[in-house]
Design a protein around this motif. Structure first.
Motif, PDB file in Angstrom:
ATOM      1  N   MET A   1       0.846  -1.188   0.000  1.00 42.28           N
ATOM      2  CA  MET A   1       0.000   0.000   0.000  1.00 42.28           C
ATOM      3  C   MET A   1       0.879   1.235   0.000  1.00 42.28           C
ATOM      4  SD  MET A   1      -1.135  -0.407   3.930  1.00 42.28           S
ATOM      5  CE  MET A   1      -1.246  -2.166   3.604  1.00 42.28           C
ATOM      6  N   PRO A   2       0.360   2.379  -0.512  1.00 41.27           N
ATOM      7  CA  PRO A   2       1.131   3.615  -0.511  1.00 41.27           C
ATOM      8  C   PRO A   2       1.041   4.311   0.851  1.00 41.27           C
ATOM      9  CG  PRO A   2      -0.981   3.983  -1.593  1.00 41.27           C
ATOM     10  CD  PRO A   2      -0.937   2.523  -1.210  1.00 41.27           C
ATOM     11  N   LEU A   3       2.169   4.431   1.523  1.00 40.68           N
ATOM     12  CA  LEU A   3       2.191   5.061   2.836  1.00 40.68           C
ATOM     13  C   LEU A   3       3.021   6.341   2.851  1.00 40.68           C
ATOM     14  CD1 LEU A   3       2.523   1.872   5.053  1.00 40.68           C
ATOM     15  CD2 LEU A   3       0.475   3.242   4.671  1.00 40.68           C
ATOM     16  N   THR A   4       3.759   6.601   1.756  1.00 39.73           N
ATOM     17  CA  THR A   4       4.544   7.827   1.643  1.00 39.73           C
ATOM     18  C   THR A   4       4.351   8.418   0.255  1.00 39.73           C
ATOM     19  OG1 THR A   4       6.497   6.528   1.004  1.00 39.73           O
ATOM     20  CG2 THR A   4       6.300   7.127   3.328  1.00 39.73           C
ATOM     21  N   ARG A   5       4.669   9.708   0.090  1.00 36.39           N
ATOM     22  CA  ARG A   5       4.600  10.370  -1.197  1.00 36.39           C
ATOM     23  C   ARG A   5       5.633   9.755  -2.140  1.00 36.39           C
ATOM     24  NH1 ARG A   5      -0.283  12.546  -0.801  1.00 36.39           N
ATOM     25  NH2 ARG A   5      -0.471  14.148   0.798  1.00 36.39           N
TER      26      ARG A   5
ATOM     27  N   VAL B   1       3.639  -5.670   6.316  1.00 32.41           N
ATOM     28  CA  VAL B   1       3.319  -4.475   5.535  1.00 32.41           C
ATOM     29  C   VAL B   1       4.565  -3.927   4.841  1.00 32.41           C
ATOM     30  CG1 VAL B   1       2.415  -2.119   5.655  1.00 32.41           C
ATOM     31  CG2 VAL B   1       1.455  -3.908   7.111  1.00 32.41           C
ATOM     32  N   ARG B   2       4.390  -3.559   3.562  1.00 31.66           N
ATOM     33  CA  ARG B   2       5.441  -2.871   2.823  1.00 31.66           C
ATOM     34  C   ARG B   2       4.834  -1.645   2.122  1.00 31.66           C
ATOM     35  NH1 ARG B   2       7.759  -5.550   5.723  1.00 31.66           N
ATOM     36  NH2 ARG B   2       9.478  -7.031   5.374  1.00 31.66           N
ATOM     37  N   ASP B   3       5.586  -0.557   2.120  1.00 31.00           N
ATOM     38  CA  ASP B   3       5.163   0.705   1.504  1.00 31.00           C
ATOM     39  C   ASP B   3       5.590   0.711   0.044  1.00 31.00           C
ATOM     40  OD1 ASP B   3       4.598   3.351   0.864  1.00 31.00           O
ATOM     41  OD2 ASP B   3       6.358   4.145   1.915  1.00 31.00           O
ATOM     42  N   THR B   4       4.620   0.875  -0.875  1.00 25.93           N
ATOM     43  CA  THR B   4       4.958   0.944  -2.296  1.00 25.93           C
ATOM     44  C   THR B   4       5.289   2.365  -2.745  1.00 25.93           C
ATOM     45  OG1 THR B   4       2.675   1.336  -3.020  1.00 25.93           O
ATOM     46  CG2 THR B   4       3.374  -0.969  -2.764  1.00 25.93           C
ATOM     47  N   ALA B   5       4.812   3.371  -2.017  1.00 27.71           N
ATOM     48  CA  ALA B   5       5.035   4.776  -2.369  1.00 27.71           C
ATOM     49  C   ALA B   5       4.634   5.071  -3.814  1.00 27.71           C
ATOM     50  CB  ALA B   5       6.495   5.175  -2.133  1.00 27.71           C
ATOM     51  N   ALA B   6       3.659   4.314  -4.329  1.00 31.39           N
ATOM     52  CA  ALA B   6       3.159   4.480  -5.702  1.00 31.39           C
ATOM     53  C   ALA B   6       4.224   4.197  -6.754  1.00 31.39           C
ATOM     54  CB  ALA B   6       2.572   5.875  -5.918  1.00 31.39           C
TER      55      ALA B   6
ATOM     56  N   GLU C   1       8.241  -0.313  -9.470  1.00 37.62           N
ATOM     57  CA  GLU C   1       9.467  -1.097  -9.280  1.00 37.62           C
ATOM     58  C   GLU C   1       9.667  -1.436  -7.810  1.00 37.62           C
ATOM     59  OE1 GLU C   1      12.853   0.744 -11.042  1.00 37.62           O
ATOM     60  OE2 GLU C   1      12.010   0.735 -13.062  1.00 37.62           O
ATOM     61  N   ARG C   2       9.402  -0.485  -6.960  1.00 37.73           N
ATOM     62  CA  ARG C   2       9.503  -0.745  -5.515  1.00 37.73           C
ATOM     63  C   ARG C   2       8.492  -1.814  -5.096  1.00 37.73           C
ATOM     64  NH1 ARG C   2       9.689   4.031  -0.937  1.00 37.73           N
ATOM     65  NH2 ARG C   2       9.241   2.751   0.908  1.00 37.73           N
ATOM     66  N   ALA C   3       7.296  -1.753  -5.680  1.00 37.87           N
ATOM     67  CA  ALA C   3       6.269  -2.742  -5.352  1.00 37.87           C
ATOM     68  C   ALA C   3       6.672  -4.142  -5.816  1.00 37.87           C
ATOM     69  CB  ALA C   3       4.947  -2.335  -5.990  1.00 37.87           C
ATOM     70  N   ALA C   4       7.213  -4.248  -7.023  1.00 36.68           N
ATOM     71  CA  ALA C   4       7.637  -5.552  -7.527  1.00 36.68           C
ATOM     72  C   ALA C   4       8.745  -6.133  -6.655  1.00 36.68           C
ATOM     73  CB  ALA C   4       8.104  -5.423  -8.974  1.00 36.68           C
ATOM     74  N   ALA C   5       9.675  -5.278  -6.199  1.00 34.98           N
ATOM     75  CA  ALA C   5      10.739  -5.745  -5.303  1.00 34.98           C
ATOM     76  C   ALA C   5      10.156  -6.221  -3.977  1.00 34.98           C
ATOM     77  CB  ALA C   5      11.745  -4.618  -5.067  1.00 34.98           C
ATOM     78  N   ALA C   6       9.105  -5.545  -3.502  1.00 31.98           N
ATOM     79  CA  ALA C   6       8.447  -5.964  -2.262  1.00 31.98           C
ATOM     80  C   ALA C   6       7.804  -7.335  -2.428  1.00 31.98           C
ATOM     81  CB  ALA C   6       7.410  -4.934  -1.836  1.00 31.98           C
TER      82      ALA C   6
ATOM     83  N   ALA D   1      -1.933  -8.987  -0.440  1.00 33.66           N
ATOM     84  CA  ALA D   1      -3.175  -8.221  -0.348  1.00 33.66           C
ATOM     85  C   ALA D   1      -2.859  -6.761  -0.568  1.00 33.66           C
ATOM     86  CB  ALA D   1      -3.815  -8.422   1.032  1.00 33.66           C
ATOM     87  N   GLY D   2      -3.902  -5.997  -0.959  1.00 37.88           N
ATOM     88  CA  GLY D   2      -3.791  -4.556  -0.923  1.00 37.88           C
ATOM     89  C   GLY D   2      -3.540  -3.873  -2.240  1.00 37.88           C
ATOM     90  N   GLU D   3      -3.019  -2.692  -2.143  1.00 38.29           N
ATOM     91  CA  GLU D   3      -2.661  -1.685  -3.149  1.00 38.29           C
ATOM     92  C   GLU D   3      -3.872  -0.907  -3.641  1.00 38.29           C
ATOM     93  OE1 GLU D   3      -0.651   1.061  -4.701  1.00 38.29           O
ATOM     94  OE2 GLU D   3       0.393  -0.468  -3.555  1.00 38.29           O
ATOM     95  N   TYR D   4      -3.605   0.388  -3.855  1.00 36.57           N
ATOM     96  CA  TYR D   4      -4.618   1.342  -4.297  1.00 36.57           C
ATOM     97  C   TYR D   4      -4.351   1.804  -5.725  1.00 36.57           C
ATOM     98  CZ  TYR D   4      -7.407   5.611  -4.477  1.00 36.57           C
ATOM     99  OH  TYR D   4      -8.298   6.583  -4.846  1.00 36.57           O
ATOM    100  N   HIS D   5      -3.121   2.121  -6.044  1.00 40.95           N
ATOM    101  CA  HIS D   5      -2.769   2.654  -7.359  1.00 40.95           C
ATOM    102  C   HIS D   5      -2.783   1.555  -8.410  1.00 40.95           C
ATOM    103  CE1 HIS D   5      -1.632   6.583  -5.778  1.00 40.95           C
ATOM    104  NE2 HIS D   5      -1.036   5.949  -4.797  1.00 40.95           N
ATOM    105  N   SER D   6      -3.531   1.789  -9.479  1.00 39.53           N
ATOM    106  CA  SER D   6      -3.694   0.746 -10.490  1.00 39.53           C
ATOM    107  C   SER D   6      -2.394   0.377 -11.184  1.00 39.53           C
ATOM    108  CB  SER D   6      -4.725   1.193 -11.537  1.00 39.53           C
ATOM    109  OG  SER D   6      -6.027   1.099 -11.026  1.00 39.53           O
ATOM    110  N   VAL D   7      -1.567   1.368 -11.514  1.00 40.62           N
ATOM    111  CA  VAL D   7      -0.313   1.077 -12.207  1.00 40.62           C
ATOM    112  C   VAL D   7       0.602   0.249 -11.310  1.00 40.62           C
ATOM    113  CG1 VAL D   7       1.728   2.113 -13.260  1.00 40.62           C
ATOM    114  CG2 VAL D   7      -0.514   3.118 -13.667  1.00 40.62           C
ATOM    115  N   VAL D   8       0.584   0.523 -10.007  1.00 42.78           N
ATOM    116  CA  VAL D   8       1.391  -0.247  -9.062  1.00 42.78           C
ATOM    117  C   VAL D   8       0.812  -1.652  -8.901  1.00 42.78           C
ATOM    118  CG1 VAL D   8       2.268  -0.328  -6.697  1.00 42.78           C
ATOM    119  CG2 VAL D   8       2.061   1.864  -7.879  1.00 42.78           C
ATOM    120  N   ALA D   9      -0.501  -1.748  -8.806  1.00 40.67           N
ATOM    121  CA  ALA D   9      -1.142  -3.057  -8.668  1.00 40.67           C
ATOM    122  C   ALA D   9      -0.842  -3.946  -9.874  1.00 40.67           C
ATOM    123  CB  ALA D   9      -2.650  -2.899  -8.491  1.00 40.67           C
ATOM    124  N   ARG D  10      -0.743  -3.342 -11.044  1.00 43.79           N
ATOM    125  CA  ARG D  10      -0.368  -4.117 -12.238  1.00 43.79           C
ATOM    126  C   ARG D  10       0.997  -4.754 -12.071  1.00 43.79           C
ATOM    127  NH1 ARG D  10      -1.920  -2.332 -18.207  1.00 43.79           N
ATOM    128  NH2 ARG D  10      -0.106  -3.621 -18.459  1.00 43.79           N
TER     129      ARG D  10
END
Length: 347
Positions: free
Chosen positions: A1-5, A41-46, A49-54, A67-76
């Motif tokens: 999930m995105p927890l930081t800008r 929990v891991r922060d994707t920060a939108a 690449e960070r999300a895939a590494a997580a 589970a999770g994620e809000y941003h569609s491009v990150v969820a992809r």
């Protein structure tokens, strides 16, 4: 999930609150076969690449599911990596129809696909007498998909979509373009808080645009930060939210618990987080922690969530197992009381 800008931190905060509340309730009731359910929990920060590494890290840690994620491009990015690794992923809140390039059995989703939600929004616009629509859009797969859905749905019904490229325009120069466009509505297909907040302020202070309705189908005004930063300027901006008109007893109980946890009105994203864990907990109870068995269980799920009974099926044009259908509302903030939400349209 995105927890930081640059992620939409409000969405991450609400998603986490829903997930954590449901995990606490599962564990208070004895956990899964006597073992506690752990949320890692891991922060994707939108950042895709960070999300895939997580995903790689979490898979190595031995998690049963994602589970999770809000941003569609990150969820992809999450869905693609989960599919490649054979790791079941229940997407909570992202809406792109093609969440993966090819159909997959490893991924399921709770949020409605973008086509269904944004077509509902287009119907609302037409019903409110708006057929000439301007969209202020940033370059993104998600925003481009939204603009295409709007155009494909509105054009056969006599509507027109005019795109304003916010990669080349400032809020001030965008207002100049808008004045000459003949549009009666401006939709914000841009990031939050910026440039969305600056665009709203620019339009609201331009007397030539006093009759323009501003809309935000992606849901930016859902979060308290919108009202805090924009005040009265942020009212009467219709957006999509995925809640029923009236909550069930379960939904009302969860709403009260989330309100206490967040110290503010819970968004639909918080309910999506809670429902995510409700589904995964039921699957884990019935099928254990084997990843392949979890993925095989998606079509057999029947769980009472906060917004209705959740079942997954195959939906044309959607590449993952889809809950068909979550409730959809078009909502805005009341100009007389910007912290109060009004339902404008339902599907």
């Amino acid at each position: 999930m995105p927890l930081t800008r640059p992620g939409w931190v409000g969405s991450g905060k609400h998603l986490l609150a829903g997930l954590e509340l449901a995990v606490r309730e599962v564990n208070d009731a004895g956990g899964i076969a006597g073992r506690p359910l752990e949320l890692v929990v891991r922060d994707t920060a939108a950042d895709p690449e960070r999300a895939a590494a997580a995903v790689d890290e979490l898979a190595h840690l031995g998690v049963a599911a994602l589970a999770g994620e809000y941003h569609s491009v990150v969820a992809r990015a999450v869905a693609a990596r989960a599919d490649a690794l054979g790791l079941p992923y229940l997407c909570s809140s992202a809406v792109l129809d093609a969440l993966t390039e090819q159909p997959t059995d490893w991924v399921a989703r709770l949020a409605p696909p973008q086509s269904r939600g944004w077509q509902t929004y287009a119907d609302f616009l037409l019903g409110a007498g708006h057929s000439r629509i301007a969209v202020a859009a940033q370059p993104s797969v998600y925003w481009a998909s939204g603009a295409r859905i709007l155009r494909d749905h509105l054009t056969p019904r006599g509507g027109t979509v005019i795109e304003l490229d916010m990669s080349t325009l400032t809020p001030t120069t965008m207002c100049e373009e808008l004045v000459g466009s003949g549009a009666t509505t401006l939709l914000l297909l841009v990031g939050h808080p910026e440039p969305a907040a600056s665009i709203v302020k620019a339009v609201r202070t331009d007397r030539r645009l006093a009759k323009i309705m501003i809309g935000a189908p992606a849901g930016q005004p859902e979060f308290a930060e919108w009202a805090t930063s924009l005040g009265a300027d942020g009212a009467a901006v219709p957006f999509l939210r995925y809640l029923p008109e009236h909550l069930s007893p379960l939904g009302a109980r969860v709403e009260a618990a989330l309100r206490e946890r967040l110290a503010e009105v819970p968004s639909f994203v918080a309910f999506e987080g809670y429902d995510t864990v409700a589904v995964l907990a039921e699957v884990l109870r019935a099928h254990g922690t084997d990843r392949a068995r979890i993925a095989e269980a998606w079509p057999h799920v029947a769980v009472e969530g906060t917004r209705g009974q959740i079942r997954f099926s195959r939906v044309p044009g959607v590449s993952v197992w889809q809950w068909a259908w979550p409730p959809i509302q078009v909502t805005d903030r009341d100009p007389a009381q910007p912290d109060r939400l009004r339902t404008r349209h339902t599907r």
